[in-house]
Motif scaffolding. Sequence first.
Motif, PDB file in Angstrom:
ATOM      1  N   THR A   1       0.808  -1.229   0.000  1.00  0.00           N
ATOM      2  CA  THR A   1       0.000   0.000   0.000  1.00  0.00           C
ATOM      3  C   THR A   1       0.838   1.275   0.000  1.00  0.00           C
ATOM      4  O   THR A   1       0.396   2.310   0.461  1.00  0.00           O
ATOM      5  CB  THR A   1      -1.039   0.050   1.143  1.00  0.00           C
ATOM      6  N   THR A   2       2.035   1.196  -0.560  1.00  0.00           N
ATOM      7  CA  THR A   2       2.890   2.373  -0.707  1.00  0.00           C
ATOM      8  C   THR A   2       3.176   2.579  -2.186  1.00  0.00           C
ATOM      9  O   THR A   2       3.472   1.630  -2.897  1.00  0.00           O
ATOM     10  CB  THR A   2       4.209   2.194   0.067  1.00  0.00           C
ATOM     11  N   VAL A   3       3.056   3.818  -2.621  1.00  0.00           N
ATOM     12  CA  VAL A   3       3.353   4.168  -4.010  1.00  0.00           C
ATOM     13  C   VAL A   3       4.223   5.412  -4.031  1.00  0.00           C
ATOM     14  O   VAL A   3       4.244   6.193  -3.086  1.00  0.00           O
ATOM     15  CB  VAL A   3       2.063   4.411  -4.838  1.00  0.00           C
ATOM     16  N   MET A   4       4.958   5.579  -5.130  1.00  0.00           N
ATOM     17  CA  MET A   4       5.811   6.744  -5.293  1.00  0.00           C
ATOM     18  C   MET A   4       5.567   7.322  -6.680  1.00  0.00           C
ATOM     19  O   MET A   4       5.331   6.585  -7.633  1.00  0.00           O
ATOM     20  CB  MET A   4       7.276   6.347  -5.130  1.00  0.00           C
ATOM     21  N   GLY A   5       5.572   8.637  -6.765  1.00  0.00           N
ATOM     22  CA  GLY A   5       5.361   9.296  -8.045  1.00  0.00           C
ATOM     23  C   GLY A   5       5.757  10.757  -7.956  1.00  0.00           C
ATOM     24  O   GLY A   5       6.545  11.143  -7.092  1.00  0.00           O
ATOM     25  N   PHE A   6       5.186  11.546  -8.831  1.00  0.00           N
ATOM     26  CA  PHE A   6       5.542  12.963  -8.902  1.00  0.00           C
ATOM     27  C   PHE A   6       4.292  13.828  -8.800  1.00  0.00           C
ATOM     28  O   PHE A   6       3.218  13.437  -9.259  1.00  0.00           O
ATOM     29  CB  PHE A   6       6.265  13.260 -10.216  1.00  0.00           C
TER      30      PHE A   6
END
Length: 100
Positions: free
Chosen positions: A45-50
């Motif tokens: 349940t962790t996401v990374m983006g901009f």
Amino acid sequence: MPRKAVITFDLKSQTSNDYKIAYDILGNANFQVVSPNMGILLPNTTVMGFIPDHWGAADLRDAVMDTFRNNGLNLTSILCGIVSDWAVWGDRADYKSFAA
């Protein structure tokens, strides 16, 4: 210039399909379950983006909460942060498994 951001969340009494919907929503906003460049799977349940340069963590949180709510998802908690320095360690993503 876009800034790197991270989101971690949990849903209340939801099914695996609800988590799929959540990841689809976040994926459409270019948030991924793997780290940029290194392809390391992030914790569940962790996401990374901009995000846009003028956004803060509260703007991101509010946008995610509104979008999830509009799609019938019930958040129990959410953490959004702007990332200025990061390090990752873990298993590399098997991109073939994402295509299934």
